[in-house]
Design a protein around this motif. Sequence first.
Motif, short mmCIF file in Angstrom:
data_model
loop_
_atom_site.label_atom_id
_atom_site.label_comp_id
_atom_site.label_asym_id
_atom_site.label_seq_id
_atom_site.Cartn_x
_atom_site.Cartn_y
_atom_site.Cartn_z
N ALA A 77 0.76 -1.00 0.22
CA ALA A 77 -0.13 -0.02 -0.18
C ALA A 77 0.91 1.43 -0.08
CB ALA A 77 -1.08 -0.03 1.33
N GLN A 78 2.05 1.37 0.75
CA GLN A 78 2.80 2.21 0.74
C GLN A 78 3.61 2.69 -0.47
OE1 GLN A 78 2.75 4.62 3.33
NE2 GLN A 78 4.41 5.99 2.25
N VAL A 89 -4.00 11.46 -3.11
CA VAL A 89 -4.20 9.89 -2.73
C VAL A 89 -4.52 9.86 -1.32
CG1 VAL A 89 -3.17 7.81 -2.46
CG2 VAL A 89 -2.30 9.34 -4.29
N MET A 90 -5.77 8.93 -1.06
CA MET A 90 -6.05 8.43 0.17
C MET A 90 -6.35 6.90 0.09
SD MET A 90 -9.51 10.68 0.66
CE MET A 90 -9.83 10.26 2.35
N THR A 91 -5.56 6.19 1.24
CA THR A 91 -5.48 4.76 1.56
C THR A 91 -6.40 4.50 2.78
OG1 THR A 91 -3.62 4.93 2.66
CG2 THR A 91 -3.39 4.74 0.23
N PHE A 92 -6.99 3.15 2.73
CA PHE A 92 -7.85 2.79 3.74
C PHE A 92 -7.53 1.40 4.03
CE2 PHE A 92 -10.21 6.08 1.70
CZ PHE A 92 -10.47 6.93 2.54
N PHE A 131 -17.06 -0.82 7.49
CA PHE A 131 -15.70 -0.27 6.60
C PHE A 131 -15.96 0.37 5.29
CE2 PHE A 131 -12.29 -1.19 3.93
CZ PHE A 131 -11.12 -0.52 4.36
N ALA A 132 -16.96 -0.08 4.55
CA ALA A 132 -17.31 0.25 3.52
C ALA A 132 -18.05 1.78 3.63
CB ALA A 132 -18.43 -0.46 2.80
N GLN A 133 -18.83 1.70 4.56
CA GLN A 133 -19.38 3.20 4.66
C GLN A 133 -18.65 4.26 5.47
OE1 GLN A 133 -22.26 1.65 7.77
NE2 GLN A 133 -23.98 1.07 6.22
N LYS A 134 -17.30 3.61 6.23
CA LYS A 134 -16.44 4.75 6.70
C LYS A 134 -15.61 5.27 5.43
CE LYS A 134 -12.78 5.55 9.91
NZ LYS A 134 -11.82 6.31 8.93
N VAL A 135 -15.27 4.25 4.47
CA VAL A 135 -14.61 4.60 3.57
C VAL A 135 -15.08 5.87 2.68
CG1 VAL A 135 -13.38 3.96 1.36
CG2 VAL A 135 -13.22 2.49 3.43
N ILE A 136 -16.49 5.41 2.21
CA ILE A 136 -17.37 6.41 1.56
C ILE A 136 -17.44 7.80 2.33
CG2 ILE A 136 -19.28 6.74 0.36
CD1 ILE A 136 -17.68 4.63 -0.91
N SER A 137 -17.61 7.59 3.29
CA SER A 137 -17.83 8.60 4.32
C SER A 137 -16.54 9.74 4.28
CB SER A 137 -17.93 8.63 5.70
OG SER A 137 -18.14 9.66 6.68
N ASP A 138 -15.31 9.14 4.28
CA ASP A 138 -14.00 9.89 4.45
C ASP A 138 -13.77 10.24 3.11
OD1 ASP A 138 -13.99 9.25 7.00
OD2 ASP A 138 -12.24 7.80 6.90
N VAL A 139 -13.82 9.65 2.06
CA VAL A 139 -13.68 10.08 0.56
C VAL A 139 -14.51 11.34 0.47
CG1 VAL A 139 -13.69 9.39 -1.67
CG2 VAL A 139 -12.80 7.92 -0.30
#
Length: 290
Positions: A82-83, A96-99, A108-116
């Motif tokens: 990932a790095q 870039v954003m990484t999760f 997890f999916a909900q958090k990723v979408i929320s953060d993006v």
Amino acid sequence: MTEKDKIQSQEPKKDYYIDDESKNMDREPIVESENYKPAGKLKDKVTLITGGDSGIGAATAILYAKEGAKVAFTYYSSDNDAQRTKERLEELGSDVMTFKGDVGDESFAQKVISDVTSHWGNIDVLVNHAGEQMYQESILDITAEQIDRTYRTNIFSMFYFTKAAFPYLNEGASIITTSSITAYKGNPNLIDYSGTNGAIVSFTRSLSQNKEIIDKKIRVNSVAPGPIWTPLIPATFPEEALAGWGKSGALGRPGEAYELAPAYVYLASDDSSYVTGQTIHVNGGEVING
């Protein structure tokens, strides 16, 4: 930064390979080609790729960055991969954003979408790519836990990320799934994995016909890789099964991750504005009907 510096910063590293999980490979998977010519097809687009740290996912992320996109990607465990991918995308000038997390977990999916979306606003391209497979000689060896894990990663995640992303998808957005040649011809040692890919094909076709999707002019398509040399292959198959692996197609060789990525660019860009509900077969010459 001078124009010369910009050009130099976009030149691929000749030794850029993802190899954190592939130490037992005879050769390393190639995720980037020097021959690709970007044309700004995804300039300023917000893209999200599940499983974007290595292999096909990393190759796709690199081309999206080259085409001018902002790139977010998820990964499960390999911090090194990932790095390394994140650094390459940043070298190419991408935001870039990484999760790190489990795509089979809806929260997890909900958090990723929320953060993006909190960071970049809406989403233009969602690539549901993350997947896993486990080799078994006998159906009797496929446990309930394995079935749950395979389906949760490969198909449940697509529902979770698509549901979470839908309110934030721009009009004319693109959803891309990764299916597989196994959805069409099967694999006797990857029965549960093949089953998930059949589900992915049906998911793709059905979603493309959904009224809410159509009303937002969202296109939904899939890429079905054939035998592609990624870290997943030696991690899945016993050594004796790899001797002739990937040589049955017309081209007589397995493909590389970078040979898949242009299909994802095509489906993400306006070049495919009249394409939805379809699957692109990138498999080295295996003729697949359906």
